[in-house]
Design an enzyme around this catalytic site. Structure first.
Site, PDB file in Angstrom:
ATOM      1  N   HIS A 306       3.856  -3.275   2.878  1.00 35.75           N
ATOM      2  CA  HIS A 306       2.756  -3.638   3.785  1.00 35.75           C
ATOM      3  C   HIS A 306       3.152  -3.254   5.210  1.00 35.75           C
ATOM      4  O   HIS A 306       4.314  -3.357   5.589  1.00 35.75           O
ATOM      5  CB  HIS A 306       2.502  -5.159   3.720  1.00 35.75           C
ATOM      6  CG  HIS A 306       1.168  -5.552   4.240  1.00 35.75           C
ATOM      7  ND1 HIS A 306       0.935  -5.747   5.572  1.00 35.75           N
ATOM      8  CD2 HIS A 306      -0.007  -5.743   3.614  1.00 35.75           C
ATOM      9  CE1 HIS A 306      -0.330  -6.079   5.745  1.00 35.75           C
ATOM     10  NE2 HIS A 306      -0.931  -6.075   4.576  1.00 35.75           N
ATOM     11  N   ASP A 364      -2.354  -6.930  -3.631  1.00 41.14           N
ATOM     12  CA  ASP A 364      -2.942  -6.088  -4.686  1.00 41.14           C
ATOM     13  C   ASP A 364      -2.093  -6.029  -5.944  1.00 41.14           C
ATOM     14  O   ASP A 364      -2.500  -5.441  -6.940  1.00 41.14           O
ATOM     15  CB  ASP A 364      -3.150  -4.673  -4.136  1.00 41.14           C
ATOM     16  CG  ASP A 364      -4.191  -4.668  -3.031  1.00 41.14           C
ATOM     17  OD1 ASP A 364      -3.896  -4.174  -1.932  1.00 41.14           O
ATOM     18  OD2 ASP A 364      -5.278  -5.223  -3.258  1.00 41.14           O
TER      19      ASP A 364
HETATM   20  C1  SDX Z   1      -3.776  -3.728   1.747  1.00 45.26           C
HETATM   21  O1  SDX Z   1      -3.277  -3.761   6.678  1.00 45.26           O
HETATM   22  C2  SDX Z   1      -3.621  -4.734   5.875  1.00 45.26           C
HETATM   23  O2  SDX Z   1      -3.642  -5.895   6.236  1.00 45.26           O
HETATM   24  C3  SDX Z   1      -4.069  -4.309   4.484  1.00 45.26           C
HETATM   25  C4  SDX Z   1      -4.362  -5.412   3.502  1.00 45.26           C
HETATM   26  C5  SDX Z   1      -5.581  -6.214   3.899  1.00 45.26           C
HETATM   27  O3  SDX Z   1      -5.694  -7.371   3.451  1.00 45.26           O
HETATM   28  O4  SDX Z   1      -6.487  -5.637   4.584  1.00 45.26           O
HETATM   29  O5  SDX Z   1      -3.232  -6.281   3.397  1.00 45.26           O
HETATM   30  C6  SDX Z   1      -4.679  -4.860   2.113  1.00 45.26           C
HETATM   31  O6  SDX Z   1      -4.134  -2.606   1.987  1.00 45.26           O
HETATM   32  C7  SDX Z   1      -2.421  -4.015   1.163  1.00 45.26           C
HETATM   33  C8  SDX Z   1      -1.556  -2.721   0.956  1.00 45.26           C
HETATM   34  C9  SDX Z   1      -2.010  -2.052  -0.344  1.00 45.26           C
HETATM   35  N1  SDX Z   1      -1.419  -0.742  -0.480  1.00 45.26           N
HETATM   36  C10 SDX Z   1      -0.479  -0.475  -1.415  1.00 45.26           C
HETATM   37  O7  SDX Z   1       0.013  -1.335  -2.141  1.00 45.26           O
HETATM   38  C11 SDX Z   1      -0.100   0.992  -1.541  1.00 45.26           C
HETATM   39  C12 SDX Z   1       1.428   1.109  -1.629  1.00 45.26           C
HETATM   40  N2  SDX Z   1       1.993   0.701  -0.360  1.00 45.26           N
HETATM   41  C13 SDX Z   1       2.248   1.753   0.606  1.00 45.26           C
HETATM   42  O8  SDX Z   1       1.522   2.907   0.531  1.00 45.26           O
HETATM   43  C14 SDX Z   1       2.641   1.238   1.983  1.00 45.26           C
HETATM   44  O9  SDX Z   1       3.544   0.217   1.802  1.00 45.26           O
HETATM   45  C15 SDX Z   1       1.548   0.787   2.925  1.00 45.26           C
HETATM   46  C16 SDX Z   1       0.503   1.818   3.103  1.00 45.26           C
HETATM   47  C17 SDX Z   1       0.931  -0.472   2.432  1.00 45.26           C
HETATM   48  C18 SDX Z   1       2.203   0.506   4.297  1.00 45.26           C
HETATM   49  O10 SDX Z   1       2.683   1.704   4.742  1.00 45.26           O
HETATM   50  P1  SDX Z   1       3.391   1.841   6.209  1.00 45.26           P
HETATM   51  O11 SDX Z   1       3.436   0.551   6.914  1.00 45.26           O
HETATM   52  O12 SDX Z   1       2.763   2.987   6.903  1.00 45.26           O
HETATM   53  O13 SDX Z   1       4.865   2.117   5.813  1.00 45.26           O
HETATM   54  P2  SDX Z   1       5.425   3.543   5.480  1.00 45.26           P
HETATM   55  O14 SDX Z   1       4.449   4.268   4.604  1.00 45.26           O
HETATM   56  O15 SDX Z   1       5.865   4.163   6.743  1.00 45.26           O
HETATM   57  O16 SDX Z   1       6.685   3.145   4.558  1.00 45.26           O
HETATM   58  C19 SDX Z   1       7.883   2.723   5.187  1.00 45.26           C
HETATM   59  C20 SDX Z   1       8.966   3.181   4.214  1.00 45.26           C
HETATM   60  C21 SDX Z   1       8.811   4.664   3.841  1.00 45.26           C
HETATM   61  O17 SDX Z   1      10.111   5.158   3.560  1.00 45.26           O
HETATM   62  P3  SDX Z   1      10.831   6.048   4.747  1.00 45.26           P
HETATM   63  O18 SDX Z   1       9.879   7.187   5.072  1.00 45.26           O
HETATM   64  O19 SDX Z   1      11.010   5.078   5.908  1.00 45.26           O
HETATM   65  O20 SDX Z   1      12.116   6.489   4.092  1.00 45.26           O
HETATM   66  O21 SDX Z   1       8.854   2.454   2.985  1.00 45.26           O
HETATM   67  C22 SDX Z   1       8.548   3.346   1.915  1.00 45.26           C
HETATM   68  C23 SDX Z   1       8.035   4.639   2.541  1.00 45.26           C
HETATM   69  O22 SDX Z   1       8.340   5.746   1.711  1.00 45.26           O
HETATM   70  N3  SDX Z   1       7.499   2.695   1.128  1.00 45.26           N
HETATM   71  C24 SDX Z   1       7.458   2.664  -0.199  1.00 45.26           C
HETATM   72  C25 SDX Z   1       6.323   1.915  -0.510  1.00 45.26           C
HETATM   73  N4  SDX Z   1       5.704   1.540   0.610  1.00 45.26           N
HETATM   74  C26 SDX Z   1       6.429   2.026   1.632  1.00 45.26           C
HETATM   75  N5  SDX Z   1       8.295   3.177  -1.151  1.00 45.26           N
HETATM   76  C27 SDX Z   1       7.938   2.936  -2.428  1.00 45.26           C
HETATM   77  N6  SDX Z   1       6.847   2.214  -2.818  1.00 45.26           N
HETATM   78  C28 SDX Z   1       6.026   1.687  -1.884  1.00 45.26           C
HETATM   79  N7  SDX Z   1       4.958   0.985  -2.246  1.00 45.26           N
END
Ligand code: SDX
Length: 430
Positions: A306, A364
């Protein structure tokens, strides 16, 4: 209390910017005069360090895993209240008295029908159309029916539009589901509570009586509470930006639905269930955790991570408890998807990669298992998220409209394209 200014040195010139403090949470540096004073923009793709507005609605502490709606902890609202009470709280800022709640329920209930010509919209869709595509279209089209509540400068019209949105989303969502399975639409019944009404519109058929299971209705009502609002997430920011141009509320909510559909946002509940189905068995979880950690593999654990929560999403804890309640009520002893989810959570929470990146299950992760057990197809999961989030979107939209400092949102950019150059006739091009 005013805090000391922040100072920025630009081209050897020290410039001071006021710092504003909130009730709780991070203070902000007001850089609205930065460009005028320095000719420079800030640069913050994804808005990781940017407060786009001031708001009194929802507060999140990502490090502590805290979520407050108008100051009330989500755990207490989910435990003691119902979804329409949360709607009242988000819209008006205070918990309703018994009389206010009864009046609010009565008014929402009597806006649940949609204009009967809306039925004709559905005939234009393929039966296998994704219900989110239908919701984007039909919610946007509501502005074609309700000309008496699209003047955003009229407080009364804003309130009618808000009530209509909250009341009609379940009806449209149920219609989208019924259309996809070739069953006739079921009209709302005014003697039912909000969520039982929705379940009946989804699962009743003309051939027999239907009564919603009260345990399932209570569980789904709680799930709606968990999804109702969440500060300035992507879809809420979309609604605010669309509303800042003066667009009507129905069009703004349609924009929010479109944004929520993405798998990185509200679409994650659908994607998370598909991921659990693909993993299939707890023994295969290790293979997928390795894929999620592999920089060269685009695979991510859906339902994990998140932008704000760097601790357990408080909603996920309540969601997990609700999942067990629903499975128990339905007599589902060993759901293979739940076994995979529990194993995945166990492994991920002990894994260095997830610990270091502070990746925890989000709302989720468990919702899909619960909704599938209730009988909803995967394609309806994000529709239910949109149904619940509508009150958050509309509350944030109204707050923006009523903010005297509000102006059209218009971000700038860092331009790295071609410098100015002269046009070349096609005969001269190489
Ligand atoms: C919702 O914003 C909100 O409040 C949203 C929400 C709401 O109520 O409105 O809470 C609802 O959207 C919840 C999130 C649902 N999405 C997912 O579950 C999809 C999977 N999660 C990711 O795509 C990700 O965690 C996000 C999009 C939720 C957050 O992404 P960020 O904050 O932009 O973080 P990032 O993509 O920069 O990741 C940071 C690091 C990265 O590694 P590095 O590049 O630093 O090496 O963490 C890794 C990412 O690769 N990472 C993951 C991961 N999520 C982040 N690695 C593996 N699996 C994951 N799920």
């Amino acid at each position: 209390m005013s805090l000391p200014n922040s100072t920025l040195t630009v081209n050897d010139r020290q410039i001071e910017f006021p710092v504003k403090e909130g009730t709780i949470g991070p203070s902000v540096v007001d850089i609205s005069k930065l460009y005028a004073q320095t000719g420079q923009f800030t640069y913050d793709p994804g808005f990781t360090s940017t407060a786009a507005c001031e708001s009194k609605i929802t507060y999140i502490d990502g490090d502590k895993g805290v979520l407050l709606y108008r100051g009330y902890p989500i755990e207490q609202l989910a435990e003691h209240g119902d979804f329409l009470e949360t709607c009242y709280l988000l819209l008006f800022g205070e918990l309703p008295t018994a009389a206010q709640k009864a009046d609010f329920d009565y008014r929402v209930t009597r806006h649940t029908m949609v204009h009967d010509q809306m039925n004709r919209f559905f005939q234009g869709f393929r039966r296998d159309a994704h219900p989110m595509a239908i919701m984007v279209a039909c919610v946007g089209a509501l502005s074609a029916f309700y000309h008496d509540s699209t003047d955003i400068n009229d407080e009364k019209q804003r309130m009618i539009a808000s009530m209509r949105m909250i009341a009609k989303m379940p009806t449209l969502a149920a219609m989208a589901y019924k259309y996809s399975i070739g069953q006739p639409f079921v009209y709302p019944k005014n003697d039912l509570d909000y969520t039982s009404n929705f379940l009946r519109m989804c699962f009743a058929v003309p051939c027999e009586e239907y009564e919603a299971n009260p345990v399932l209705a209570r569980a789904l009502d709680r799930i709606f509470i968990l999804h109702a609002d969440h500060e300035q997430n992507a879809s809420t920011s979309t609604v605010r930006l669309a509303g800042s141009s003066g667009a009507n509320p129905f069009a703004c909510i349609a924009a929010g639905i479109a944004c929520l559909w993405g798998p990185a946002h509200g679409g994650a509940n659908e994607a998370a269930l598909k991921m659990l189905e693909e993993i299939g068995r707890p023994e295969r979880v290790g293979e997928y955790v390795a894929k999620a950690k592999d920089k060269n593999d685009p695979f991510r654990l859906m339902g994990f991570g998140h932008r704000v929560y760097k601790n357990y999403d408080p909603r996920a804890r309540i969601m997990q408890k609700t999942t067990h309640e629903v499975l128990a009520e339905l007599g589902i002893k060993d759901d293979p998807l739940l076994d995979v989810a529990m194993e995945l959570e166990q492994i991920a929470l002990k894994d260095e990669y997830f610990i270091e990146k502070k990746l925890y299950p989000n709302i989720d992760f468990y919702s899909g298992i619960t909704l599938k057990a209730m009988g909803f197809p995967t394609s309806m999961f994000t529709v239910l998220f949109a149904l619940a989030r509508t009150v958050g979107w509309i509350s944030q939209w109204a707050e923006m409209i009523e903010d005297p400092s509000q102006k059209i949102g218009r971000p700038r950019q860092l331009y790295t394209g071609a410098p100015q150059r002269e046009y070349v006739a096609v005969s001269q091009r190489g």
